[in-house]
Design an enzyme around this catalytic site. Structure first.
Site, mmCIF file in Angstrom:
data_model
loop_
_atom_site.group_PDB
_atom_site.id
_atom_site.type_symbol
_atom_site.label_atom_id
_atom_site.label_comp_id
_atom_site.label_asym_id
_atom_site.label_seq_id
_atom_site.Cartn_x
_atom_site.Cartn_y
_atom_site.Cartn_z
ATOM 1 N N GLU A 113 -0.619 -7.023 37.471
ATOM 2 C CA GLU A 113 -0.521 -5.977 36.440
ATOM 3 C C GLU A 113 -0.095 -4.685 37.106
ATOM 4 O OE1 GLU A 113 -4.526 -5.415 35.140
ATOM 5 O OE2 GLU A 113 -4.762 -7.521 34.644
ATOM 6 N N LYS A 115 -0.650 -0.940 38.281
ATOM 7 C CA LYS A 115 -1.782 -0.072 38.551
ATOM 8 C C LYS A 115 -1.455 1.251 37.877
ATOM 9 C CE LYS A 115 -4.928 1.396 42.149
ATOM 10 N NZ LYS A 115 -5.218 2.687 41.614
ATOM 11 N N ASP A 117 -1.878 4.989 36.659
ATOM 12 C CA ASP A 117 -2.475 6.139 37.326
ATOM 13 C C ASP A 117 -3.253 6.999 36.330
ATOM 14 O OD1 ASP A 117 -3.142 7.668 39.406
ATOM 15 O OD2 ASP A 117 -1.189 8.601 39.711
ATOM 16 N N TYR A 225 -7.881 -3.803 30.159
ATOM 17 C CA TYR A 225 -7.622 -4.902 31.096
ATOM 18 C C TYR A 225 -8.819 -5.808 31.398
ATOM 19 C CZ TYR A 225 -8.611 -1.038 34.439
ATOM 20 O OH TYR A 225 -9.122 0.046 35.084
ATOM 21 N N LYS A 313 -0.377 -0.547 46.801
ATOM 22 C CA LYS A 313 0.109 0.798 46.502
ATOM 23 C C LYS A 313 1.572 0.902 46.894
ATOM 24 C CE LYS A 313 -3.584 3.455 45.417
ATOM 25 N NZ LYS A 313 -4.114 4.486 46.207
ATOM 26 N N CYS A 405 15.356 41.530 37.521
ATOM 27 C CA CYS A 405 15.790 40.208 37.092
ATOM 28 C C CYS A 405 17.177 39.915 37.661
ATOM 29 C CB CYS A 405 15.813 40.158 35.571
ATOM 30 S SG CYS A 405 16.558 38.670 34.936
ATOM 31 N N CYS A 408 19.689 40.027 34.358
ATOM 32 C CA CYS A 408 19.963 41.206 33.523
ATOM 33 C C CYS A 408 19.549 42.507 34.192
ATOM 34 C CB CYS A 408 19.251 41.076 32.187
ATOM 35 S SG CYS A 408 17.475 41.359 32.339
ATOM 36 N N CYS A 423 10.462 38.607 33.649
ATOM 37 C CA CYS A 423 11.433 39.611 33.255
ATOM 38 C C CYS A 423 11.004 40.036 31.860
ATOM 39 C CB CYS A 423 12.828 38.987 33.214
ATOM 40 S SG CYS A 423 14.004 40.015 32.333
ATOM 41 N N CYS A 428 17.350 39.406 27.694
ATOM 42 C CA CYS A 428 17.937 38.925 28.949
ATOM 43 C C CYS A 428 18.712 37.636 28.666
ATOM 44 C CB CYS A 428 16.817 38.661 29.957
ATOM 45 S SG CYS A 428 17.360 37.760 31.412
HETATM 46 S S1 IVH Z 1 -9.150 -3.374 37.861
HETATM 47 C C1 IVH Z 1 -13.195 -4.008 39.965
HETATM 48 N N1 IVH Z 1 -6.717 -3.016 36.900
HETATM 49 O O1 IVH Z 1 -7.611 1.627 39.808
HETATM 50 C C2 IVH Z 1 -11.928 -3.860 39.233
HETATM 51 N N2 IVH Z 1 -7.848 -1.168 37.841
HETATM 52 O O2 IVH Z 1 -8.741 1.485 42.574
HETATM 53 C C3 IVH Z 1 -11.379 -2.476 39.197
HETATM 54 N N3 IVH Z 1 -6.605 0.920 37.783
HETATM 55 O O3 IVH Z 1 -10.958 2.378 39.087
HETATM 56 C C4 IVH Z 1 -10.426 -2.176 38.156
HETATM 57 N N4 IVH Z 1 -4.813 0.117 36.781
HETATM 58 O O4 IVH Z 1 -9.167 3.241 37.479
HETATM 59 C C5 IVH Z 1 -7.779 -2.456 37.504
HETATM 60 N N5 IVH Z 1 -4.579 -2.821 36.009
HETATM 61 C C6 IVH Z 1 -5.635 -2.270 36.595
HETATM 62 C C7 IVH Z 1 -5.673 -0.907 36.948
HETATM 63 C C8 IVH Z 1 -6.809 -0.390 37.566
HETATM 64 C C9 IVH Z 1 -5.395 1.196 37.299
HETATM 65 C C10 IVH Z 1 -7.496 1.900 38.453
HETATM 66 C C11 IVH Z 1 -8.905 1.919 37.905
HETATM 67 C C12 IVH Z 1 -9.780 1.618 39.070
HETATM 68 C C13 IVH Z 1 -8.913 1.942 40.248
HETATM 69 C C14 IVH Z 1 -9.321 1.065 41.412
#
Ligand code: IVH
Length: 669
Positions: A113, A115, A117, A225, A313, A405, A408, A423, A428
């Protein structure tokens, strides 16, 4: 026969839920926003007329709820742990080898999946309804943010279909889309507030806002998830959980794949990395989870993270290069943005030669000077940024914001506590394009047809030099422009004519005075009743207006202090715009005149709004925070920090009967 209100309410709710699901979860609306509004309005009206029909899971309950003083701490059903990271292919291989060893050669599959942010949040559902939402907190205990979570449109208040029948918990990620993030930061800047560093921080702030109205305005999104029952996975495989969640109406990220080995997983990582920038939200890697829950159980957990999952990552997209110069750009409100000119460098496959420095504080924070070698990062945002100085240049020289500025030659000022220098000349040329667009916008002067394309042409031909020039445009002039027929030209001119009768608050908003938006403009117009009085008011007098503090007052003074803006005002006067408005008579006298109240906590019978209304009707003022100027704190149950502050400052504290007694006693004297 007419339908019963109860039946109609149920029907409306069903329709609204369907359309919200189409819009927020599937991104595939079937009706326009306006049609949606008609439905929600009808439901609101019904619920107001028949309060007994209001249900907690009604779509009308998404926005609202009272602001609170703090959050209640709640224990999680099972710990919300974090994930171990793999920073490169090698570390991912090591993880995979460990899994193989622990599963003693048994076959297994991964679910890959994105990750996302954001920040994780758990949501409990009981009797098919959202019951409680809890932030991750320290993993064991989080905070109850149910009222805020209700405002997240992609989090169902009620389940769809019959996919899940028992009580359960979802866990997932709260994110802020890039577009919402950018809009929020623009607003922050307009208000002279600090920018949020990234969507994640902004989402965290929004989810933990004390006022659910703020959470709602910031438009968060939720991707589910995990599907749990009593703290444990409900179904035998993770993939099944994701599908079941989607069926029940949750938003589940579509970028997911079942991978039967490491090679497939690596392929998924490569595929998603190349699409990363095109996504509307930020991702910082890929999470791989063992699909079978039985195998997950065998692999178990360390104290911090599961052994059955890993977060890969993406490598940071950074590169070092020389900062060759810093140039300033001028925006609509006149704010100057320093822009870094870099020696071109490739960052993650893209050549970068410009980076934003946001404002002067950022330059101070980075301690960066022209000539330094800097580290540039390209995150999800399109505009790259400078992360830090790698090496100071031999002939480095500090950047100084210009005194005039660059466009102008107008004055540049930086008010105390403000992030940006500005400004102050509203005409302007650099500001003009944005100023014209703001002036003509819906809700401001409402000049239909005067959009981007026309404004650009007017500027290119030198037909307008300020918003006042709009009122001298003629049909033949417009006919000279590209893609302008007789019909549309006369329409635009007619709309410009019509805008002359827009009321004073709109004119005031249209001027584009920093910090004076729609609401402040209304308050100013209501108080002074006349544009000239506002233009001539002192900083002190301006502050007599509700919600106008020193910063806003100073900005207004600054604006009308600039000769060029005075000229503009005269031209607009000659053009026949509305400079006089209706002055709102201030309630003089009244039993509570001269007293300022702050209201906090839950009152036994009055709603907060009612208490405020009673105070204001009696001539009192209601402020948002306690200070030495507060006459009384009206406190109900669960009053928190405001109560403490009032005690500290010896501000008298009233309860509801106390307020009523005060109203009574004062009205008889
Ligand atoms: S699984 C024990 N799935 O990443 C399982 N986490 O570093 C932990 N996160 O605290 C969560 N996308 O905030 C999972 N598809 C995803 C995620 C995800 C982002 C974040 C989540 C977690 C952190 C872990």
């Amino acid at each position: 026969m007419k339908e019963s209100p109860a039946k109609r309410a149920t029907e409306l709710r069903k329709q609204l839920e369907h359309h919200e699901y189409r819009y927020y979860v599937l991104d595939a609306p079937e009706i326009s926003d306006a049609e949606y509004d008609v439905l929600i309005r009808e439901l609101k009206a019904l619920e107001e007329a028949h309060p007994e029909l209001r249900t907690p899971d009604s779509p009308t309950q998404r926005v609202g709820g009272q602001p609170r003083e703090g959050f209640v701490k709640v224990a999680h059903s099972s710990p919300m742990l974090s994930l171990d990271n793999a920073l490169n292919e090698q570390e991912l291989r090591e993880f995979d080898t460990r899994v193989q060893t622990l599963l003693k050669g048994e076959p297994y599959e991964y679910v890959a999946e994105l990750k996302l942010d954001g920040l994780s949040m758990a949501a409990q559902y009981e009797s098919r309804q959202l019951h409680q939402a809890i932030t991750r907190g320290d993993g064991r205990v989080g905070e109850d943010v149910t009222n805020n979570a209700r405002t997240i449109r992609s989090l169902p208040l009620r389940l769809r279909g019959n996919a899940i029948s028992n009580a359960f918990e979802v866990r997932g990620e709260v994110v802020m889309q890039r577009s919402s993030f950018e809009r929020l930061n623009e607003e922050q800047e307009k208000e002279g507030l600090k920018r949020f560093a990234n969507p994640r921080n902004a989402a965290a702030g929004a989810l933990r806002a004390l006022d659910p109205g703020i959470t709602a305005a910031r438009r968060l999104d939720y991707f589910a998830y995990f599907l749990l029952e009593n703290g444990k996975p409900m179904l035998p495989s993770h993939w099944q959980s994701l599908e079941r969640l989607a069926e029940a109406g949750f938003k589940v990220n579509n970028h997911r794949r079942k991978c039967k080995d490491l090679d497939e997983l690596l392929q998924f990582i490569r595929d998603t990395e190349s699409r990363r920038d095109a996504l509307p939200y930020e991702t910082d890697g890929v999470v791989a989870k063992i699909d079978s829950i039985a195998q997950q159980e065998r692999l178990g957990w360390t104290s911090k993270a599961p052994r059955w999952a890993i977060a890969f990552k993406y490598p940071a997209r950074q590169a070092a290069t020389v900062l060759e110069n810093i140039e300033v750009q001028v925006g609509r409100t006149g704010a100057l943005t320093p822009v870094a000119h870099l020696k071109p460098v490739t960052v993650g496959g893209v050549t970068v030669s410009r980076a934003t420095l946001h404002n002067e504080d950022e330059i101070v924070r980075l301690a960066v000077e022209i000539g330094d070698t800097v580290l540039v990062e390209r995150s999800g945002d399109v505009i790259p940024k400078i992360v830090r100085v790698v090496e100071q240049g031999k002939d480095r020289r500090p950047f100084q914001i210009p005194k005039h500025c660059p466009i102008c030659k107008g004055h540049i000022v930086r008010e105390e506590g403000e992030a940006a220098s500005r400004c102050v000349n509203a005409s302007c040329p650099a500001r003009l394009r944005e100023t014209l667009l703001h002036f003509s916008a819906r809700g401001v002067m409402d000049i239909d047809g005067l959009g981007d394309a026309l404004v650009d042409q007017l500027l290119a031909r030198g037909l307008v030099h300020s918003v006042a020039d709009l009122y001298h445009l003629t049909v033949p002039q417009l006919l000279e422009l590209e893609r302008m027929g007789e019909k549309s030209a006369s329409k635009v001119i007619k709309n410009i004519e019509k805008s002359r009768s827009q009321p004073l608050p709109r004119v005031l908003n249209g001027l584009g005075i920093p910090f004076v938006g729609e609401r402040t403009a209304q308050l100013l117009a209501g108080h002074f009743g006349d544009l000239d009085r506002i233009a001539n008011a002192s900083v002190e007098t301006l502050q007599e207006v509700d919600e106008v503090g020193p910063k806003v007052a100073e900005s207004i003074k600054q604006f009308f202090g600039e000769v060029r803006n005075r000229d503009l005002v005269e031209k607009l006067r000659r053009a026949g715009l509305q400079f006089a408005g209706e002055k709102q008579p201030k309630k003089k006298g009244g039993p509570l005149a001269g007293l300022t109240f702050v209201v906090t906590g839950t009152l036994p019978t009055l709603k907060r709004e009612e208490a405020k209304a009673r105070i204001e009707e009696a001539g009192g003022k209601v402020a948002g925070s306690v200070s030495s100027k507060t006459s009384y704190l009206l406190a109900g149950e669960e009053a928190g920090s405001k109560l403490e502050k009032a005690r500290e400052l010896n501000v008298p504290i009233l309860d509801e009967p106390g307020l009523l007694a005060l109203l009574d006693s004062r009205s008889t004297t």
